[in-house]
Write a protein that holds these residues in place. Sequence first.
Motif: not given
Length: 165
Positions: A68-91
């Motif tokens: 909500g703190s991010f949304e209140d500031s009209d901010a989108t969160v993008l979290a980036v790692s070197v993991d595969s999309k499959f690992a990220l989906r499970a996470y």
Amino acid sequence: MTEVQESSALSVVPEVGLPAPDFELSNQYGEPIRLSDFRGRNVVVVFYPFAFSGICTGELCEIRDNIGSFEDSDATVLAVSVDSKFALRAYAEKEGYGFDLLADFWPHGAVARKYGVFDAQSGMALRGTFIIDTEGIVRYVVVNPRGQARDLSEYRAALSALSRT
């Protein structure tokens, strides 16, 4: 540019006041996400070493629990790692993340390299956060050493300062 020294890997981090390097990565569902598509919104790009690791999970859960703190500031969160999309989906499913987790998997760490936060010796991203304004300009940067979590209150302060300008 700011230099970051970590495990013998010298990198250049985009400085505050300069344009953020654009990128396109797949999210946990395989959908393409391009940074420049968010012009008109603030973006918080959070690089983290690996999915399912302790400090990373703690940091991302703190973001999830305070989205909500991010949304209140009209901010989108993008979290980036070197993991595969499959690992990220499970996470994302396990932890209930409602924001995009982006796979900087191949070419391995290419976006983290653009942002100066890739540790080539260990093959992972460092804990770097970049707050980018509505025009695509970097307004806040922090890169923490391995093993040191970031402070969510700093994000809030940086986003609050953006909303006042």
